[in-house]
Design a protein around this motif. Structure first.
Motif, PDB file in Angstrom:
ATOM      1  N   ILE A   7       4.899   8.782  -5.995  1.00  0.00           N
ATOM      2  CA  ILE A   7       3.726   9.560  -6.522  1.00  0.00           C
ATOM      3  C   ILE A   7       3.148   8.958  -8.075  1.00  0.00           C
ATOM      4  CG2 ILE A   7       3.433  11.895  -8.008  1.00  0.00           C
ATOM      5  CD1 ILE A   7       5.272  12.902  -6.055  1.00  0.00           C
ATOM      6  N   ALA A   8       4.311   8.338  -8.863  1.00  0.00           N
ATOM      7  CA  ALA A   8       3.931   8.017 -10.407  1.00  0.00           C
ATOM      8  C   ALA A   8       2.732   6.099  -9.922  1.00  0.00           C
ATOM      9  CB  ALA A   8       5.058   7.571 -10.987  1.00  0.00           C
ATOM     10  N   LYS A   9       3.852   6.035  -8.337  1.00  0.00           N
ATOM     11  CA  LYS A   9       2.242   4.741  -7.420  1.00  0.00           C
ATOM     12  C   LYS A   9       1.226   5.409  -7.458  1.00  0.00           C
ATOM     13  CE  LYS A   9       4.722   1.002  -9.728  1.00  0.00           C
ATOM     14  NZ  LYS A   9       4.408   0.439 -10.335  1.00  0.00           N
ATOM     15  N   GLY A  10       0.772   6.363  -7.231  1.00  0.00           N
ATOM     16  CA  GLY A  10      -1.007   6.876  -6.766  1.00  0.00           C
ATOM     17  C   GLY A  10      -0.481   7.415  -5.472  1.00  0.00           C
ATOM     18  N   TYR A  24      10.233  18.760  -7.317  1.00  0.00           N
ATOM     19  CA  TYR A  24       8.851  18.003  -7.873  1.00  0.00           C
ATOM     20  C   TYR A  24       8.048  17.771  -6.997  1.00  0.00           C
ATOM     21  CZ  TYR A  24       7.639  13.755 -10.287  1.00  0.00           C
ATOM     22  OH  TYR A  24       7.706  12.814 -10.708  1.00  0.00           O
ATOM     23  N   ILE A  25       7.790  17.882  -6.096  1.00  0.00           N
ATOM     24  CA  ILE A  25       6.098  17.534  -5.671  1.00  0.00           C
ATOM     25  C   ILE A  25       5.697  18.936  -6.068  1.00  0.00           C
ATOM     26  CG2 ILE A  25       5.126  17.543  -2.636  1.00  0.00           C
ATOM     27  CD1 ILE A  25       7.197  16.326  -2.442  1.00  0.00           C
ATOM     28  N   GLU A  26       5.679  20.440  -5.688  1.00  0.00           N
ATOM     29  CA  GLU A  26       4.514  21.851  -5.672  1.00  0.00           C
ATOM     30  C   GLU A  26       4.193  21.316  -7.643  1.00  0.00           C
ATOM     31  OE1 GLU A  26       7.298  24.423  -4.479  1.00  0.00           O
ATOM     32  OE2 GLU A  26       6.532  24.340  -2.102  1.00  0.00           O
ATOM     33  N   THR A  27       4.975  20.836  -8.281  1.00  0.00           N
ATOM     34  CA  THR A  27       4.887  20.641  -9.767  1.00  0.00           C
ATOM     35  C   THR A  27       3.916  19.265 -10.238  1.00  0.00           C
ATOM     36  OG1 THR A  27       7.296  21.339 -10.508  1.00  0.00           O
ATOM     37  CG2 THR A  27       5.508  20.294 -12.305  1.00  0.00           C
ATOM     38  N   ALA A  28       3.432  18.376  -9.255  1.00  0.00           N
ATOM     39  CA  ALA A  28       2.911  17.747  -9.427  1.00  0.00           C
ATOM     40  C   ALA A  28       1.657  17.993  -8.604  1.00  0.00           C
ATOM     41  CB  ALA A  28       3.729  15.958  -8.407  1.00  0.00           C
ATOM     42  N   MET A  29       1.908  18.676  -7.767  1.00  0.00           N
ATOM     43  CA  MET A  29       0.310  18.526  -7.178  1.00  0.00           C
ATOM     44  C   MET A  29      -0.199  19.973  -7.687  1.00  0.00           C
ATOM     45  SD  MET A  29       2.013  20.170  -3.169  1.00  0.00           S
ATOM     46  CE  MET A  29       0.380  20.156  -2.333  1.00  0.00           C
ATOM     47  N   ALA A  30       0.570  20.460  -8.404  1.00  0.00           N
ATOM     48  CA  ALA A  30       0.118  21.747  -9.598  1.00  0.00           C
ATOM     49  C   ALA A  30      -0.765  21.015 -10.501  1.00  0.00           C
ATOM     50  CB  ALA A  30       1.296  22.693  -9.965  1.00  0.00           C
ATOM     51  N   ASP A  65       0.957  -1.715  -0.159  1.00  0.00           N
ATOM     52  CA  ASP A  65      -0.129   0.242  -0.105  1.00  0.00           C
ATOM     53  C   ASP A  65       0.766   1.435   0.218  1.00  0.00           C
ATOM     54  OD1 ASP A  65      -2.228   1.809   0.852  1.00  0.00           O
ATOM     55  OD2 ASP A  65      -2.520   1.268   2.688  1.00  0.00           O
ATOM     56  N   VAL A  66       0.625   2.014  -0.471  1.00  0.00           N
ATOM     57  CA  VAL A  66       1.639   2.954  -1.189  1.00  0.00           C
ATOM     58  C   VAL A  66       0.955   3.975   0.086  1.00  0.00           C
ATOM     59  CG1 VAL A  66       0.335   4.617  -2.818  1.00  0.00           C
ATOM     60  CG2 VAL A  66       2.293   4.693  -3.232  1.00  0.00           C
ATOM     61  N   ASN A  67      -0.045   3.995   0.455  1.00  0.00           N
ATOM     62  CA  ASN A  67      -0.401   5.066   1.329  1.00  0.00           C
ATOM     63  C   ASN A  67      -0.505   4.433   2.253  1.00  0.00           C
ATOM     64  OD1 ASN A  67      -1.038   7.431  -0.879  1.00  0.00           O
ATOM     65  ND2 ASN A  67      -2.224   6.502  -1.404  1.00  0.00           N
ATOM     66  N   ALA A  68       0.107   3.426   2.671  1.00  0.00           N
ATOM     67  CA  ALA A  68       0.205   2.610   4.340  1.00  0.00           C
ATOM     68  C   ALA A  68       0.204   4.461   5.630  1.00  0.00           C
ATOM     69  CB  ALA A  68       1.367   2.188   4.778  1.00  0.00           C
ATOM     70  N   CYS A  69      -0.080   3.854   6.728  1.00  0.00           N
ATOM     71  CA  CYS A  69       0.013   5.038   7.418  1.00  0.00           C
ATOM     72  C   CYS A  69       1.016   3.976   8.975  1.00  0.00           C
ATOM     73  CB  CYS A  69      -1.375   5.899   7.642  1.00  0.00           C
ATOM     74  SG  CYS A  69      -1.839   7.183   6.900  1.00  0.00           S
ATOM     75  N   ASP A  70       1.576   5.002   9.336  1.00  0.00           N
ATOM     76  CA  ASP A  70       2.023   4.434  10.690  1.00  0.00           C
ATOM     77  C   ASP A  70       1.241   4.564  12.040  1.00  0.00           C
ATOM     78  OD1 ASP A  70       3.053   7.208  10.774  1.00  0.00           O
ATOM     79  OD2 ASP A  70       5.490   6.473  10.914  1.00  0.00           O
ATOM     80  N   SER A  71       1.549   4.798  12.857  1.00  0.00           N
ATOM     81  CA  SER A  71       0.852   5.333  14.565  1.00  0.00           C
ATOM     82  C   SER A  71       0.367   6.620  13.659  1.00  0.00           C
ATOM     83  CB  SER A  71       1.274   4.198  15.490  1.00  0.00           C
ATOM     84  OG  SER A  71       2.645   5.276  15.487  1.00  0.00           O
TER      85      SER A  71
END
Length: 402
Positions: A155-158, A183-189, A127-133
């Motif tokens: 990011i490419a994996k979602g 890169y993150i800010e560009t992806a957000m835009a 799970d690419v969005n798994a959350c820890d505690s």
């Protein structure tokens, strides 16, 4: 060791030796004796070991320590052992296994920059969005560490660019590497994420909590009911900086003195997690700045944030000053009450005659004061009249001269 007959044969030769020669000969024999003794001990130990081995072969299979699957997977990932991780995944091991802190192998490899294992885990369905505690995702980890190539891959994996951890931070909030942040800010835009979207995402968890609190109030549920680790809803709101939720809880009489398993009150939680607005809110509602935990820690003791520490010290100084003033005022009132009571007792004991004489003396004093005031006023009027007369005289003289 030397044989007995050999020692007997040497007796005559030893008898002819001088003292020094005899000592050297004795030392030589002692050395030989120790060597042979050591060899004898070694042979004994060897025989024992062989006997133990034979006994173990004849007994049942030896017991072995077996670690849980999550420990084996995370341990192999920590060692960057690509082949072992591959074998685990091929054998059907769940790639989303986690430890007691909710940390998955994907989290760990994004911290350690083990790209090969990250690819293996994602291919196996991690799970690419798994959350820890603490609600950190793998993207939080990679962004914090500035691993650009892993950020690109996630990011490419979602990976969720708007994921909010327990401190209210998104991945881009934690990134200090310029290239990775760009890169993150560009992806957000590119995904159409605006500032309004960001603020809405940040408030999602708190809004859900506010709605839950309102529902609980409507259902008549006790808002001080202990949850995990005996923490209450006010502990949670204080630790996370949920101002609206905390205000709602305080409005409905949530306890500020409730303690979790560590003896922490909500103010401890707010201080520990640097939630300055919650610190001010709780203190304004009467939270105990000197409250002690199980380890005798006050909120100030558990606070690491310098700004919050300064605020706590300022609030504590104000509180102490107010309490000191209150105690002083209270003490003064007590003295006045005591004095008035004692005067009342004295007056009650005085006879009617003495009381009349006392009143008469007081009236005489007042009359004297009144007379003096009248005399002073009369003298002042005389002075004013005299001054006016002098002025008129000066004016008439000046007119006659002209």
């Amino acid at each position: 060791m030397a044989e007995h007959l050999e020692l007997l044969a040497e007796m005559s030769a030893v008898g002819r030796m001088g003292t020094q020669e005899r000592l050297k000969h004795a030392q030589k024999r002692r050395t030989q004796q120790l060597k042979k003794w050591a060899q004898f001990e070694k042979e004994i130990q060897s025989k024992k070991a062989k006997g133990e081995k034979r006994r173990k072969k004849g007994s049942s299979k030896e017991k072995q320590v077996v670690f849980p699957e999550n420990v084996r997977l995370l341990e192999a990932a920590c060692r960057n052992d690509v082949e072992e991780v591959r074998q685990f995944l091929q054998s059907g091991l769940d790639p989303n296994l986690y430890n007691e802190d909710g940390l998955t192998a994907l989290h760990q490899c994004c911290i350690d920059d083990y790209e090969d294992i990250v690819l293996l885990l994602l291919e196996a369905g991690a799970d690419v969005n798994a959350c820890d505690s603490e609600l950190w995702t793998p993207l939080h980890a990679a962004a914090t560490c500035g691993h650009l190539h892993l950020v690109e891959l996630l990011i490419a994996k979602g990976a969720n660019l708007l994921a909010v951890n327990s401190d209210g931070n998104m991945p881009y909030d934690l990134c200090e590497d310029d290239a990775t942040l760009d890169y993150i800010e560009t992806a957000m835009a590119e995904q159409g994420i605006t500032q309004e979207t960001i603020e809405e995402a940040r408030s999602t968890v708190e809004r859900a909590m506010v709605n839950d609190i309102r529902r609980l109030v409507k259902e008549g549920v006790d808002l001080n009911t202990p949850l995990d680790h005996s923490a209450t809803l006010l502990h949670i709101a204080s630790a996370n900086g949920y101002l609206e939720a905390a205000e709602l809880l305080l409005e409905h009489k949530a306890s500020m003195s409730a303690k979790d398993n560590d003896g922490w009150q909500p103010l401890h939680a707010a201080a520990c997690w640097g939630q300055i607005q919650l610190v001010e809110l709780l203190v304004a509602h009467g939270a105990d700045l000197n409250g002690k935990s199980v380890l005798d820690e006050t909120p100030l003791d558990v606070c690491a944030d310098e700004e919050v520490r300064a605020k706590l010290m300022e609030l504590k100084q104000k509180h102490d000053a107010i309490m000191k003033s209150h105690d002083k005022h209270k003490s003064l009132l007590q003295r006045r009450t005591s004095s008035a009571g004692s005067r009342g007792k004295v007056v009650r004991r005085v006879s009617v005659t003495e009381r009349t004489n006392l009143y008469r003396k007081e009236h005489e004093k007042e009359a004297i004061v009144w007379q003096r005031q009248q005399q002073q006023e009369s003298e002042a009027e005389d002075e004013d009249r005299q001054t006016d007369a002098e002025l008129q005289l000066r004016v008439s003289v000046s007119w006659s001269g002209s």
